[in-house]
Structures are given as structure tokens and as C-alpha cells.
Design a protein around this motif. Sequence first.
Motif, PDB file in Angstrom:
ATOM      1  N   UNK A 153      11.721   9.046   0.632  1.00 51.10           N
ATOM      2  CA  UNK A 153      13.156   9.284   0.794  1.00 51.10           C
ATOM      3  C   UNK A 153      13.826   8.162   1.582  1.00 51.10           C
ATOM      4  N   UNK A 154      13.241   7.791   2.696  1.00 51.07           N
ATOM      5  CA  UNK A 154      13.870   6.784   3.568  1.00 51.07           C
ATOM      6  C   UNK A 154      13.393   5.371   3.261  1.00 51.07           C
ATOM      7  N   UNK A 155      12.418   5.225   2.376  1.00 51.64           N
ATOM      8  CA  UNK A 155      11.924   3.905   2.026  1.00 51.64           C
ATOM      9  C   UNK A 155      11.105   3.261   3.125  1.00 51.64           C
ATOM     10  N   UNK A 156      10.169   4.002   3.673  1.00 54.88           N
ATOM     11  CA  UNK A 156       9.296   3.504   4.740  1.00 54.88           C
ATOM     12  C   UNK A 156       7.862   3.431   4.231  1.00 54.88           C
ATOM     13  N   UNK A 157       7.207   2.276   4.422  1.00 50.16           N
ATOM     14  CA  UNK A 157       5.831   2.086   3.943  1.00 50.16           C
ATOM     15  C   UNK A 157       5.743   2.464   2.461  1.00 50.16           C
ATOM     16  N   UNK A 158       6.733   2.024   1.700  1.00 47.31           N
ATOM     17  CA  UNK A 158       6.922   2.494   0.331  1.00 47.31           C
ATOM     18  C   UNK A 158       5.789   2.094  -0.595  1.00 47.31           C
ATOM     19  N   UNK A 159       5.302   0.890  -0.472  1.00 45.08           N
ATOM     20  CA  UNK A 159       4.231   0.462  -1.384  1.00 45.08           C
ATOM     21  C   UNK A 159       2.956   1.265  -1.148  1.00 45.08           C
ATOM     22  N   UNK A 160       2.562   1.412   0.092  1.00 43.69           N
ATOM     23  CA  UNK A 160       1.377   2.209   0.419  1.00 43.69           C
ATOM     24  C   UNK A 160       1.575   3.666   0.013  1.00 43.69           C
ATOM     25  N   UNK A 161       2.738   4.212   0.330  1.00 38.55           N
ATOM     26  CA  UNK A 161       3.023   5.613   0.006  1.00 38.55           C
ATOM     27  C   UNK A 161       3.065   5.825  -1.505  1.00 38.55           C
ATOM     28  N   UNK A 162       3.643   4.873  -2.236  1.00 37.20           N
ATOM     29  CA  UNK A 162       3.681   4.982  -3.698  1.00 37.20           C
ATOM     30  C   UNK A 162       2.286   5.051  -4.300  1.00 37.20           C
ATOM     31  N   UNK A 163       1.391   4.163  -3.836  1.00 38.08           N
ATOM     32  CA  UNK A 163       0.013   4.205  -4.342  1.00 38.08           C
ATOM     33  C   UNK A 163      -0.693   5.493  -3.935  1.00 38.08           C
ATOM     34  N   UNK A 164      -0.485   5.939  -2.707  1.00 42.13           N
ATOM     35  CA  UNK A 164      -1.128   7.182  -2.251  1.00 42.13           C
ATOM     36  C   UNK A 164      -0.654   8.371  -3.082  1.00 42.13           C
ATOM     37  N   UNK A 165       0.653   8.431  -3.354  1.00 41.54           N
ATOM     38  CA  UNK A 165       1.172   9.544  -4.157  1.00 41.54           C
ATOM     39  C   UNK A 165       0.711   9.450  -5.605  1.00 41.54           C
ATOM     40  N   UNK A 166       0.592   8.250  -6.140  1.00 44.30           N
ATOM     41  CA  UNK A 166       0.086   8.100  -7.506  1.00 44.30           C
ATOM     42  C   UNK A 166      -1.337   8.644  -7.604  1.00 44.30           C
ATOM     43  N   UNK A 167      -2.185   8.271  -6.654  1.00 42.09           N
ATOM     44  CA  UNK A 167      -3.564   8.778  -6.646  1.00 42.09           C
ATOM     45  C   UNK A 167      -3.600  10.289  -6.441  1.00 42.09           C
ATOM     46  N   UNK A 168      -2.764  10.786  -5.541  1.00 37.20           N
ATOM     47  CA  UNK A 168      -2.680  12.223  -5.282  1.00 37.20           C
ATOM     48  C   UNK A 168      -2.285  12.970  -6.554  1.00 37.20           C
ATOM     49  N   UNK A 169      -1.298  12.454  -7.267  1.00 38.80           N
ATOM     50  CA  UNK A 169      -0.838  13.108  -8.502  1.00 38.80           C
ATOM     51  C   UNK A 169      -1.935  13.143  -9.559  1.00 38.80           C
ATOM     52  N   UNK A 170      -2.641  12.032  -9.739  1.00 41.85           N
ATOM     53  CA  UNK A 170      -3.721  12.003 -10.730  1.00 41.85           C
ATOM     54  C   UNK A 170      -4.847  12.950 -10.306  1.00 41.85           C
ATOM     55  N   UNK A 171      -5.245  12.890  -9.044  1.00 41.25           N
ATOM     56  CA  UNK A 171      -6.313  13.762  -8.545  1.00 41.25           C
ATOM     57  C   UNK A 171      -5.953  15.234  -8.742  1.00 41.25           C
ATOM     58  N   UNK A 172      -4.773  15.638  -8.274  1.00 45.41           N
ATOM     59  CA  UNK A 172      -4.408  17.056  -8.378  1.00 45.41           C
ATOM     60  C   UNK A 172      -4.206  17.472  -9.829  1.00 45.41           C
ATOM     61  N   UNK A 173      -3.706  16.564 -10.652  1.00 42.75           N
ATOM     62  CA  UNK A 173      -3.565  16.880 -12.067  1.00 42.75           C
ATOM     63  C   UNK A 173      -4.900  17.164 -12.713  1.00 42.75           C
ATOM     64  N   UNK A 174      -5.875  16.297 -12.460  1.00 40.97           N
ATOM     65  CA  UNK A 174      -7.195  16.473 -13.066  1.00 40.97           C
ATOM     66  C   UNK A 174      -7.964  17.647 -12.472  1.00 40.97           C
ATOM     67  N   UNK A 175      -7.898  17.840 -11.164  1.00 42.46           N
ATOM     68  CA  UNK A 175      -8.696  18.882 -10.515  1.00 42.46           C
ATOM     69  C   UNK A 175      -8.087  20.269 -10.706  1.00 42.46           C
ATOM     70  N   UNK A 176      -6.773  20.385 -10.617  1.00 44.97           N
ATOM     71  CA  UNK A 176      -6.150  21.707 -10.609  1.00 44.97           C
ATOM     72  C   UNK A 176      -5.426  22.088 -11.900  1.00 44.97           C
ATOM     73  N   UNK A 177      -5.148  21.126 -12.773  1.00 51.25           N
ATOM     74  CA  UNK A 177      -4.310  21.447 -13.933  1.00 51.25           C
ATOM     75  C   UNK A 177      -4.902  21.023 -15.269  1.00 51.25           C
ATOM     76  N   UNK A 178      -6.180  20.713 -15.331  1.00 50.78           N
ATOM     77  CA  UNK A 178      -6.745  20.202 -16.580  1.00 50.78           C
ATOM     78  C   UNK A 178      -7.535  21.239 -17.380  1.00 50.78           C
ATOM     79  N   UNK A 179      -7.641  22.447 -16.883  1.00 56.39           N
ATOM     80  CA  UNK A 179      -8.457  23.428 -17.601  1.00 56.39           C
ATOM     81  C   UNK A 179      -7.614  24.620 -18.061  1.00 56.39           C
ATOM     82  N   UNK A 180      -8.201  25.386 -18.955  1.00 53.37           N
ATOM     83  CA  UNK A 180      -7.544  26.597 -19.442  1.00 53.37           C
ATOM     84  C   UNK A 180      -7.517  27.652 -18.338  1.00 53.37           C
TER      85      UNK A 180
END
Length: 147
Positions: free
Chosen positions: A65-92
Motif C-alpha cells: 500500500x505505502x510502497x515500502x520494500x516493494x521489490x522484496x515484498x512483491x517477490x514474497x507475496x508472489x511466492x506466498x500466492x503460489x504456495x497457498x494456491x498449490x497447497x490449499x486450493x489445488x484439490x477437489x
Amino acid sequence: MSNTNNAIILIARILLSFMFIMSGFDKLVNPAGTAGMITGAGLPAADLLAYAAGLFELVAGLFVLVGFQTKLTGWALALFCVFTGLVFHSSAINVPDFPAAANGWLTVLNQIMMMKNITLAGAYILLATFGPGAYSIDARRGVAVAA
């Protein structure tokens, strides 16, 4: 970069931060649902992980929101999104004693959640790559904010 482009990046950051700020806050005040998902995925320390996820989401959302540590935070959130997508949302979904149609509907919603997470990962990679724009704390600190 033009003022218009910087304003558009700011709007994008506001939109990209909203879900994580709200979700993180909710996990911190009501972690039971998240802890249940964590337990269901077979991960240990569900309560602790639910609080950790809530804190991460809230802080990361505020950083975007405030644009602080944006590059690091962007990569962390990208990994978080992929991880949670695969672990919690990939099965029936198969809730015992639910009608087949209801389980089918829940499975479709779960698949949509996975697609949302993967799509958001792409947005956070863009943010990490190109930075938060001029209207950000990073820009005020002299961090390179755009390619």
C-alpha cells in the motif's frame, strides 16, 4: 515516468494491497478457519501458522500500500500466492455428508481460488520487477522505483 503512470501504479498498489490487509487482519482476530485449513492440509502447528500467515499478510499488504520494500515484498507475496494456491486450493473438495452437487460447487470455487492466487503472483512479480512508482516510500528513500 509520467505522473499519470505513477498514479496508475499507485491505484494498482491500493488494489493489490486490499485483499491482504483485510485477510491478514481477519486471520489475526479470527484464526480458526485458517487453522482448520492448515490442519486439513496436514501441516503442523496450525494455530501458530494461522497467526503467522495473518501477520505476514497484514504487514505485506501495508508495505504494498505505502510502497515500502516493494521489490522484496512483491517477490514474497508472489511466492506466498503460489504456495497457498498449490497447497490449499489445488484439490477437489469432498465434505462428508454434503450432496455431490455441493461438493462439486465447492471444488469449482476452490479451483477459482487457485487461479486467483496464480494470477496475483503474476501481478506481484510485475510489482517486484518494475517497482512501486514515484508515489511511494521507496521513491522517497531513493530506491529505484521503475525501469
